[in-house]
Design an enzyme around this catalytic site. Structure first.
Site, mmCIF file in Angstrom:
data_model
loop_
_atom_site.group_PDB
_atom_site.id
_atom_site.type_symbol
_atom_site.label_atom_id
_atom_site.label_comp_id
_atom_site.label_asym_id
_atom_site.label_seq_id
_atom_site.Cartn_x
_atom_site.Cartn_y
_atom_site.Cartn_z
ATOM 1 C CG ASP A 1 -0.257 0.146 2.550
ATOM 2 O OD1 ASP A 1 0.816 -0.493 2.728
ATOM 3 O OD2 ASP A 1 -0.750 0.882 3.429
ATOM 4 C CD GLU B 1 4.124 1.083 7.200
ATOM 5 O OE1 GLU B 1 4.794 1.412 8.202
ATOM 6 O OE2 GLU B 1 3.810 1.902 6.335
HETATM 7 N N1 BES Z 1 8.707 3.139 5.532
HETATM 8 C C1 BES Z 1 8.107 4.079 6.405
HETATM 9 C C2 BES Z 1 8.864 4.265 7.695
HETATM 10 C C3 BES Z 1 10.290 4.716 7.573
HETATM 11 C C4 BES Z 1 10.715 5.540 6.559
HETATM 12 C C5 BES Z 1 11.198 4.299 8.502
HETATM 13 C C6 BES Z 1 12.040 5.936 6.464
HETATM 14 C C7 BES Z 1 12.499 4.696 8.438
HETATM 15 C C8 BES Z 1 12.939 5.513 7.396
HETATM 16 C C9 BES Z 1 6.671 3.640 6.688
HETATM 17 O O1 BES Z 1 5.984 3.286 5.524
HETATM 18 C C10 BES Z 1 5.922 4.792 7.287
HETATM 19 O O2 BES Z 1 5.750 5.769 6.603
HETATM 20 N N2 BES Z 1 5.461 4.656 8.535
HETATM 21 C C11 BES Z 1 4.623 5.649 9.141
HETATM 22 C C12 BES Z 1 3.888 5.082 10.299
HETATM 23 C C13 BES Z 1 2.521 4.531 9.986
HETATM 24 C C14 BES Z 1 1.810 4.093 11.242
HETATM 25 C C15 BES Z 1 1.656 5.473 9.200
HETATM 26 C C16 BES Z 1 5.449 6.795 9.649
HETATM 27 O O3 BES Z 1 6.606 6.636 10.030
HETATM 28 O O4 BES Z 1 4.882 7.897 9.698
HETATM 29 MN MN MN Z 2 7.126 2.080 4.332
HETATM 30 MN MN MN Z 3 5.300 5.194 4.552
#
Ligand code: BES
Ligand code: MN
Ligand code: MN
Length: 453
Positions: free
Chosen positions: A88, A152
């Site tokens: 996604d 995710e």
């Molecule tokens: N892949 C990201 C997280 C990420 C990006 C970790 C770059 C380390 C370096 C993930 O898809 C993401 O965006 N996570 C969200 C949290 C989620 C609960 C919406 C975030 O970090 O905001």
């Molecule tokens: Mn991600």
């Molecule tokens: Mn992300």
């Protein structure tokens, strides 16, 4: 290993085109308008797993978007790698800021521009292609299980249930994830921790309806004025967060750990220039690496109320809203921080207003070990393909399910990310370098090899 190289060389164009096809499917999980596209993307991922050589692959329905699971068990006696990723993507808006369509991938100057190019389609697809290389050259040295989810970006709520329901099926020795960044192609690195998250929405109500700001202005509290004051008071002049108890559980780094963290290459001028700011800004007493990696934060993600259309409308609004997120570090607990915020924020309500705090999703911070066999295998794999040992860093983003891999499945994770911080994930013009894509595909088989040894 020669066979891997040859297979990759012979199939490079196809590997790239397959990714572009995947990027054409707008699998936006947050927006129900795209539900059909999310489902279509899940089917495409399942087919890709089968074509790559999985014994079986299935689209597993959930209460939300489906999870795609595929596996190849070479020999039960071999170690098993569980690959996790997400198909996604974040919504693409604001659309007008994109130089080309978010779901019409283009390659410019060696970079693939599209929503999801880096986060996470470009990155999880490397694992399917690396798996294909190993499967088709009969060189798989580990059993492989792949679990690619579709929620995710909206908190992985249904994946948590899936883990609990499938503990046996998901049995493995390590979880391998490419959904983070590295410093640069010159400085490969491995993130050894992620921040947690507490996300909530606040609503401040003043008068029972929008009022004429002349007739009533000055006579009753303006909820936007009050909300701004409340938000401003959440940081002090040193940019410390003022919520009582907020830092109680925060694990401070030792001097040696701080030194190691700050040993990573960093060019402040370049960082500022790239972001178009005349100065960095953050919590007093900490470096940028510390502020974005090992310190907790509080940010307003959006704020609205009153009149924001064209021209002027003299209105004293009835309501004001904000979305607020806090990034958490070990050993803060999302639920506890949410409660601390709620208590504190409600106590800030000024006369003539009422305040409601509504929690959204959250997730726990994680640290991944650097002394285990898995980290060593990842480090050696990067060293093999980059010619340089990777630098351990700490990631500022969050992947809430990682903490649950440990809690529910008892599994550690390795964050073998090939993105760059400036890949514009969640922003307009998201990109992923073609070179990083192929470097990832080249590196992953070495992880399997070294992990099995
Ligand atoms: N892949 C990201 C997280 C990420 C990006 C970790 C770059 C380390 C370096 C993930 O898809 C993401 O965006 N996570 C969200 C949290 C989620 C609960 C919406 C975030 O970090 O905001
Ligand atoms: Mn991600
Ligand atoms: Mn992300």
């Amino acid at each position: 290993m020669e066979a891997w190289k040859a297979y990759l060389e012979d199939n490079k164009d196809r590997f790239l085109n397959e990714l572009l096809d995947l990027l054409r499917i707008p699998s936006v999980s947050a927006d129900s308008k795209y539900k059909g596209d999310v489902a279509k993307c899940a089917e495409a991922v399942k087919q890709a797993m089968l074509d790559a050589g999985c014994d079986s692959a299935e689209v597993c329905p959930t209460a939300g978007h489906p999870i795609v699971y595929g596996e190849k068990i070479v020999n039960p006696a071999l170690p098993t790698v569980l690959v996790y990723g997400h198909y996604d993507v974040q919504p693409a808006d604001p659309l007008e800021l994109w130089h080309s369509g978010p779901f019409e991938p283009v390659i410019k100057e060696g970079k693939i521009f599209a929503r999801g190019a880096c986060d996470d389609k470009g990155q999880f697809y490397m694992h399917i292609k690396a798996f294909e290389i190993m499967a088709k050259t009969n060189t798989l040295q580990c059993n492989v299980k792949m679990m690619i989810e579709g929620e995710e970006e909206v908190g992985s709520a249904n994946l948590a249930t899936f883990l609990e329901d499938n503990v046996e099926k998901l049995k493995a020795d390590i979880v391998l994830v490419s959904d983070t960044s590295m410093i640069s192609m010159e400085h490969p690195s491995i993130e050894t921790g992620l921040r947690g998250l507490a996300y909530l929405e606040v609503e401040v109500t003043g008068p029972n309806r929008d009022l004429h700001s002349g007739v009533y202005g000055g006579g009753v509290a303006n909820p936007i004025n009050e909300l701004c004051k409340m938000i401003a008071s959440l940081h002090d002049e040193n940019k410390h967060i003022t919520i009582p108890g907020f830092y109680d559980k925060v694990q401070e780094l030792t001097d040696a750990e701080r030194k190691a963290l700050n040993d990573a290459p960093f060019d402040l001028k370049e960082y500022e220039e790239e972001l178009g700011v005349n100065s960095v800004a953050g919590e007093k007493g900490y470096t940028t690496f510390e502020r974005t990696g090992v310190r907790p934060t509080l940010d307003v993600n959006g704020i609205w109320g009153g009149y924001t259309g064209e021209g002027a409308k003299t209105v004293l609004p009835s309501k004001a809203f904000a979305k607020i997120s806090m990034r958490l570090v070990p050993n803060q607990v999302s639920q506890e921080i949410t409660e601390l915020f709620q208590q504190h924020f409600e106590s800030l309500a000024t006369p003539g207003t009422t305040v409601v705090v509504r929690p959204h999703h959250g997730g726990e911070p994680v640290v991944t070990p650097t002394d285990g066999k898995a980290y060593q295998a990842a480090a050696k794999a990067l060293e093999t393909t980059f010619g340089k040992a990777p630098i351990p860093t700490r990631g500022g983003g969050s992947i809430p399910i990682i903490a649950l891999f440990e809690k529910v499945l008892g599994l550690k994770t390795v964050l073998l990310g090939f993105g760059l911080d400036n890949d514009n994930i969640h922003s307009p013009n998201e990109k992923y370098d073609v070179a990083n894509y192929f470097k990832g595909i080249e590196t992953i088989p070495y992880f399997h090899k070294y992990f099995a040894e």
